[in-house]
Design a protein around this motif. Structure first.
Motif, mmCIF file in Angstrom:
data_model
loop_
_atom_site.group_PDB
_atom_site.id
_atom_site.type_symbol
_atom_site.label_atom_id
_atom_site.label_comp_id
_atom_site.label_asym_id
_atom_site.label_seq_id
_atom_site.Cartn_x
_atom_site.Cartn_y
_atom_site.Cartn_z
ATOM 1 N N PRO A 1 0.835 -1.209 0.000
ATOM 2 C CA PRO A 1 0.000 0.000 0.000
ATOM 3 C C PRO A 1 0.864 1.251 0.000
ATOM 4 O O PRO A 1 2.031 1.212 0.347
ATOM 5 C CB PRO A 1 -0.829 -0.138 1.272
ATOM 6 C CG PRO A 1 -0.009 -0.979 2.164
ATOM 7 C CD PRO A 1 0.746 -1.933 1.280
ATOM 8 N N SER A 2 0.250 2.350 -0.374
ATOM 9 C CA SER A 2 1.033 3.586 -0.483
ATOM 10 C C SER A 2 1.141 4.336 0.834
ATOM 11 O O SER A 2 1.766 5.400 0.897
ATOM 12 C CB SER A 2 0.401 4.498 -1.548
ATOM 13 O OG SER A 2 -0.975 4.713 -1.262
ATOM 14 N N PHE A 3 0.522 3.824 1.904
ATOM 15 C CA PHE A 3 0.665 4.373 3.261
ATOM 16 C C PHE A 3 0.312 3.261 4.234
ATOM 17 O O PHE A 3 -0.271 2.237 3.858
ATOM 18 C CB PHE A 3 -0.236 5.600 3.467
ATOM 19 C CG PHE A 3 -1.641 5.415 2.971
ATOM 20 C CD1 PHE A 3 -2.595 4.729 3.724
ATOM 21 C CD2 PHE A 3 -2.021 5.912 1.729
ATOM 22 C CE1 PHE A 3 -3.879 4.555 3.270
ATOM 23 C CE2 PHE A 3 -3.314 5.727 1.258
ATOM 24 C CZ PHE A 3 -4.249 5.053 2.029
ATOM 25 N N ASP A 4 0.682 3.439 5.483
ATOM 26 C CA ASP A 4 0.348 2.448 6.502
ATOM 27 C C ASP A 4 -1.166 2.417 6.701
ATOM 28 O O ASP A 4 -1.800 3.469 6.887
ATOM 29 C CB ASP A 4 1.014 2.805 7.837
ATOM 30 C CG ASP A 4 2.539 2.686 7.772
ATOM 31 O OD1 ASP A 4 3.032 2.128 6.778
ATOM 32 O OD2 ASP A 4 3.212 3.157 8.713
ATOM 33 N N THR A 5 -1.743 1.228 6.643
ATOM 34 C CA THR A 5 -3.193 1.112 6.779
ATOM 35 C C THR A 5 -3.536 0.068 7.839
ATOM 36 O O THR A 5 -2.741 -0.824 8.155
ATOM 37 C CB THR A 5 -3.847 0.693 5.453
ATOM 38 O OG1 THR A 5 -3.369 -0.600 5.085
ATOM 39 C CG2 THR A 5 -3.540 1.678 4.355
ATOM 40 N N SER A 6 -4.738 0.187 8.370
ATOM 41 C CA SER A 6 -5.222 -0.778 9.347
ATOM 42 C C SER A 6 -5.748 -2.012 8.630
ATOM 43 O O SER A 6 -6.514 -1.900 7.658
ATOM 44 C CB SER A 6 -6.336 -0.175 10.204
ATOM 45 O OG SER A 6 -6.870 -1.145 11.078
ATOM 46 N N ALA A 7 -5.355 -3.188 9.115
ATOM 47 C CA ALA A 7 -5.823 -4.439 8.522
ATOM 48 C C ALA A 7 -7.128 -4.896 9.137
ATOM 49 O O ALA A 7 -7.748 -5.845 8.626
ATOM 50 C CB ALA A 7 -4.767 -5.533 8.691
ATOM 51 N N MET A 8 -7.589 -4.264 10.222
ATOM 52 C CA MET A 8 -8.783 -4.707 10.924
ATOM 53 C C MET A 8 -9.561 -3.505 11.472
ATOM 54 O O MET A 8 -8.999 -2.424 11.671
ATOM 55 C CB MET A 8 -8.407 -5.620 12.114
ATOM 56 C CG MET A 8 -7.811 -6.945 11.710
ATOM 57 S SD MET A 8 -9.088 -8.008 10.971
ATOM 58 C CE MET A 8 -8.043 -9.351 10.383
ATOM 59 N N ASP A 9 -10.843 -3.743 11.722
ATOM 60 C CA ASP A 9 -11.604 -2.777 12.511
ATOM 61 C C ASP A 9 -11.180 -2.932 13.971
ATOM 62 O O ASP A 9 -11.082 -4.054 14.484
ATOM 63 C CB ASP A 9 -13.111 -3.058 12.393
ATOM 64 C CG ASP A 9 -13.645 -2.803 11.001
ATOM 65 O OD1 ASP A 9 -13.080 -1.947 10.298
ATOM 66 O OD2 ASP A 9 -14.611 -3.486 10.604
ATOM 67 N N GLY A 10 -10.940 -1.807 14.648
ATOM 68 C CA GLY A 10 -10.521 -1.904 16.039
ATOM 69 C C GLY A 10 -10.052 -0.572 16.583
ATOM 70 O O GLY A 10 -10.673 0.474 16.330
ATOM 71 N N TRP A 11 -8.895 -0.630 17.253
ATOM 72 C CA TRP A 11 -8.342 0.545 17.924
ATOM 73 C C TRP A 11 -6.871 0.708 17.545
ATOM 74 O O TRP A 11 -6.110 -0.238 17.595
ATOM 75 C CB TRP A 11 -8.434 0.396 19.432
ATOM 76 C CG TRP A 11 -9.846 0.262 19.953
ATOM 77 C CD1 TRP A 11 -10.572 -0.877 20.041
ATOM 78 C CD2 TRP A 11 -10.648 1.313 20.451
ATOM 79 N NE1 TRP A 11 -11.808 -0.624 20.562
ATOM 80 C CE2 TRP A 11 -11.884 0.745 20.840
ATOM 81 C CE3 TRP A 11 -10.476 2.691 20.625
ATOM 82 C CZ2 TRP A 11 -12.921 1.486 21.375
ATOM 83 C CZ3 TRP A 11 -11.513 3.435 21.176
ATOM 84 C CH2 TRP A 11 -12.726 2.839 21.540
ATOM 85 N N ALA A 12 -6.501 1.918 17.167
ATOM 86 C CA ALA A 12 -5.088 2.267 17.021
ATOM 87 C C ALA A 12 -4.603 2.788 18.370
ATOM 88 O O ALA A 12 -5.232 3.682 18.958
ATOM 89 C CB ALA A 12 -4.903 3.329 15.942
ATOM 90 N N VAL A 13 -3.507 2.199 18.846
ATOM 91 C CA VAL A 13 -3.005 2.581 20.164
ATOM 92 C C VAL A 13 -1.534 2.957 20.053
ATOM 93 O O VAL A 13 -0.819 2.493 19.162
ATOM 94 C CB VAL A 13 -3.176 1.427 21.180
ATOM 95 C CG1 VAL A 13 -4.652 1.085 21.367
ATOM 96 C CG2 VAL A 13 -2.382 0.207 20.774
ATOM 97 N N ALA A 14 -1.098 3.782 20.995
ATOM 98 C CA ALA A 14 0.303 4.203 21.066
ATOM 99 C C ALA A 14 0.825 3.972 22.470
ATOM 100 O O ALA A 14 0.157 4.317 23.460
ATOM 101 C CB ALA A 14 0.446 5.669 20.681
#
Length: 567
Positions: free
Chosen positions: A197-210
């Motif tokens: 992909p041309s940018f980082d993408t989420s593979a799933m529905d959910g939560w992005a956390v840091a």
């Protein structure tokens, strides 16, 4: 005293379904179907050969015997008379002997043609008119002094010649929009126009956390696919994210919705499983980097290739044009509809050839039925703007077989004049000159002459048309493969046989194999209709358990209903 019961056999009862005692079927591939048109097994004529009284090779004896008023000649005078007769025959042969059938001069690929009668494309009458052979005083024709034609090419050499002809020149390149490119062949390799992909993408529905959890989150729909870049995610924070959405900078991982617990009251997110950095994130360039080759030249454009090209940024594709093919059906005996009657038969090849050639990647015009008309054939060949012309029938040496004489009149170059294969040995491959070309190697369309018998024509399709079209369309040569044949298959003494087969899976740990099908005579289509390939049977045949080369059919059905019907 009662005798034996003659109402039933005294030996074991023969079960026609028992493979231990095979019922002999004249249509079984293990004993090829006899077709009176097949030269592989010539029909025995009990009357013997017809004697031609004009044939100098086998002159008839003089029924009248010597003249009653002449004394028998002595041995010396008889020898002198024979020598004189032989000298006369040789002299006549040198000054004008000709064969009974005008033959097309054979030329190896790449050789030029000389002049002579029939070299003028417009002089069809002269080329088709047979000059009578000179006769001696007894009325017998003199044997021609012309050298005999060369023997037909072996099957593999004929197929190789067709493949070379198709790749003789560089293929043209056109650009086609994606919605028109399906089925074409790529003229160039496809390179990625961007990272995928041309940018980082989420593979799933959910939560992005840091950072480490638990993570604080706020209200709102979160990050959705197709939206612009999000702001960086600080440590200890979480945000809802949808599949395909752009991952915010500094994201540690994506936690699937089912693997997390959101405490709405406290605004905290808890992971129900250990969190691994980078999980469920598709990083930029994971599939390919910009400039990386995606698919090579020569690839057939399938729906999957179209999807990949679109994902990589293509709106059009570099493709090889489909070869254009004209079909000419010859024969006065053919019907286009209805039942056979009064010596007329249905044309089976007209409906068969178009779809078959399209499956080989060609753009095909509707079949034209010309009958047995040499002038109509000449006009059709000279008027065609196709890359390949396919004719049916007329390739042998019968009284209305016009293909050879017409090709000779037009100055065509024969690349294959017959192949040592059954069925289909009278097949041919030629190249016609371009309009107005009077010398040099012909540079016009190719012509594949198929025999008139349907299965023989299929043999010609796979031997000559398929490798020729593969080259013209830019398709790479297919690697040959072999398979076990589970039956003894009789062969021709000298020629290759092509036998319809069906693939079958091995049982109880056995190997996959092919089984030959019945109804495989030159005029039959019942076997090939149930087949998914043709077995290449070498001269002399093969025993059961032998590996043979297999030619796949374009559709390869291998449907279960073939079980037991034709094997």
């Amino acid at each position: 005293m009662t005798g034996p019961d003659r109402s039933r056999p005294t030996g074991p009862v023969h079960d026609p379904t028992d493979a231990t005692h095979l019922v002999h079927d004249p249509t079984d591939a293990t004993g090829p179907v006899h077709d009176p048109t097949d030269a592989t097994h010539p029909v025995h004529d009990p009357t013997g050969p017809v004697h031609d009284p004009t044939d100098a090779i086998h002159p008839l004896p003089d029924p009248t015997g010597p003249s009653p008023d002449l004394a028998p000649a002595g041995r010396g005078s008889g020898l002198a008379h024979e020598e004189a007769e032989r000298a006369v025959e040789q002299a006549l042969a040198l000054v004008g002997g000709s064969s009974r059938r005008p033959s097309l001069r054979w030329e190896a690929p790449g050789e030029g043609r000389g002049g002579g009668p029939g070299s003028d494309p417009g002089d069809l009458t002269e080329a088709l008119t047979e000059a009578p052979a000179p006769a001696d005083r007894s009325g017998s024709r003199v044997r021609s002094s012309a050298p005999p034609p060369p023997p037909p090419l072996s099957w593999d050499r004929a197929r190789a010649a067709a493949a070379r002809a198709g790749r003789a020149g560089p293929p043209a390149t056109i650009r086609l929009a994606l919605d028109r490119a399906l089925g074409h062949v790529l003229a160039e390799a496809l390179g990625a126009l961007t990272d995928l992909p041309s940018f980082d993408t989420s593979a799933m529905d959910g939560w992005a956390v840091a950072g480490p959890g638990p993570w604080a989150f706020g209200a709102g729909a979160g990050l959705l696919a197709g939206r612009g870049p999000a702001t960086a995610l600080p440590d200890g924070a979480a945000v809802r994210i949808a599949t395909g959405a752009r991952v915010p900078p500094d994201t540690t991982a994506v936690i699937r919705s089912e693997h997390a617990h959101a405490d709405e009251a406290k605004g905290l997110l808890h992971a129900l499983r250990p969190v691994v950095a980078g999980q469920d994130i598709r990083p930029r360039g994971q599939e390919c980097r910009s400039g990386e080759q995606l698919v090579p030249a020569g690839t057939v454009v399938t729906p999957a290739v179209l999807g990949l090209a679109a994902a990589a940024g293509y709106d059009a594709l570099p493709a090889v044009p489909r070869p254009r093919v004209d079909i000419l059906v010859l024969g006065d005996e053919l019907l286009a509809s209805g039942l056979p009657h009064d010596g007329l038969i249905r044309d089976a090849l007209g409906p068969l050839l178009g779809p078959w050639l399209r499956a080989l990647g060609a753009e095909v015009s509707g079949p034209r039925r010309l009958g047995d008309d040499a002038e109509a054939l000449r006009e059709a060949l000279t008027d065609s703007d196709a890359d390949l012309i396919v004719t049916t029938g007329g390739t042998a040496s019968g009284p209305v077989d016009h293909v050879h004489p017409v090709l000779d009149a037009l100055g065509a170059e024969l690349l294959v004049d017959g192949a040592a294969v059954r069925p289909g040995h009278p097949m041919l491959l030629a190249r016609l000159p371009v309009p107005g070309q009077s010398r040099g190697t012909p540079d016009g369309p190719y012509l594949v002459g198929l025999p008139g018998n349907p299965l023989a024509a299929v043999s010609g399709l796979l031997t000559l048309a398929e490798p020729l079209l593969a080259g013209l369309a830019g398709r790479p040569a297919q690697d040959a493969y072999r398979a076990l044949v589970h039956a003894e298959v009789h062969g021709h003494p000298h020629d290759t046989r092509l036998v319809p087969v069906v693939h079958r899976a091995g049982r109880a740990g056995g190997r996959d194999h092919v089984a030959p099908l019945r109804y495989n005579g030159p005029a039959m289509l019942r076997g090939i209709a149930a087949a998914d390939g043709l077995a290449v049977v070498p001269p002399g045949g093969v025993r059961s358990g032998t590996e043979v080369e297999i030619l796949d059919l374009p559709w390869a059905p291998a449907t279960p209903w073939t079980e037991g019907c034709f094997t």
